[in-house]
Design an enzyme around this catalytic site. Structure first.
Site, PDB file in Angstrom:
ATOM      1  CE  LYS A 119      36.113  40.005  70.205  1.00  0.00           C
ATOM      2  NZ  LYS A 119      36.911  41.084  69.570  1.00  0.00           N
ATOM      3  CG  ASP A 137      33.921  41.282  64.731  1.00  0.00           C
ATOM      4  OD1 ASP A 137      32.812  41.639  64.251  1.00  0.00           O
ATOM      5  OD2 ASP A 137      34.839  40.838  64.015  1.00  0.00           O
TER       6      ASP A 137
END
Length: 239
Positions: A119, A137
């Protein structure tokens, strides 16, 4: 599925034409540090902390050689500051030892750094280097599952599944659009279904209040008026 996904993308483009990374930064190292600090912390809080931090620590070597107590005090308000200080000091040391103090621009190299996962790496690649990446996320995962784009939970699998639906050139911007929408309209506990411009495209419509007036009270952010106007259009909402 591809057609529906791209219709949603086009509507999000209309809703959030100025969507961008909400963390303040001026170079790849600053963005990498800001993303690490954003774990379990709001972007707003991180942006309050980073001006003084970036003024004090300007290079990877500065983080590598930081006085731990001073660094912890600088980032204390972001939470989990001891772990984050360890990550930043380890990050600085790794950058100095392996990359001449520069932030690398490949996924494999980025995820090899302390405190950096996929991420974080995709945020840095997309926003600091212009290399398309999907940032999965909690908002992103929640919304794409509500839209039926995937039923997978693992972030890496979600990333690959969504990547098959949306052109690669749009991956970074898609991430911004989805995160913006998740923060403003499609909330975790009570999504504003009745005031959502994606209502007619969403198989999860009804997870939140469907009455426009009730749902409108849940819509947040500086784009609120435009979002409500778009939700009232025949092709853009529930009304």
């Amino acid at each position: 599925m591809v057609r529906r996904a791209r219709r949603i993308l086009r509507r999000l483009q209309r809703a959030y034409p100025d969507a961008e990374c909400e963390l303040d930064f001026s170079n790849p190292l600053e963005l990498l540090v800001a993303v690490i600090l954003s774990a379990q912390c709001t972007d707003k809080r991180v942006n309050e902390v980073t001006p003084a931090l970036f003024d004090r620590y300007r290079t990877a070597a500065d983080y590598a050689g930081a006085d731990r107590s001073e660094l912890e005090e600088c980032i204390r308000s972001t939470g989990f500051y001891r772990n984050k200080a360890s990550s930043l000091m380890g990050l600085g040391a790794a950058l100095v030892e392996r990359f001449d103090g520069e932030v690398p621009d490949t996924l494999d190299e980025l995820v090899s750094l302390p405190g950096v996962g996929r991420k974080t790496a995709n945020v840095v690649l997309g926003n600091a280097f212009g290399i398309p990446g999907i940032t999965v996320d909690t908002h992103f995962g929640r919304l794409v599952r509500r839209w039926g784009w995937t039923d997978l939970e693992d972030p890496t699998k979600v990333e690959h599944a969504v990547g098959e639906l949306i052109p690669r050139r749009d991956w970074t911007q898609l991430s911004h659009y989805v995160i913006f929408h998740g923060r403003r309209v499609c909330h975790a506990r009570k999504p504003a279904c009745g005031a959502c411009l994606l209502a007619d495209q969403c198989p999860s419509f009804g997870a939140g209040p469907t009455d426009f007036a009730e749902a409108a009270e849940l819509v947040r952010g500086p784009e609120r008026e435009r979002l409500l106007e778009l939700a009232c259009e025949p092709a853009g909402g529930a009304r």
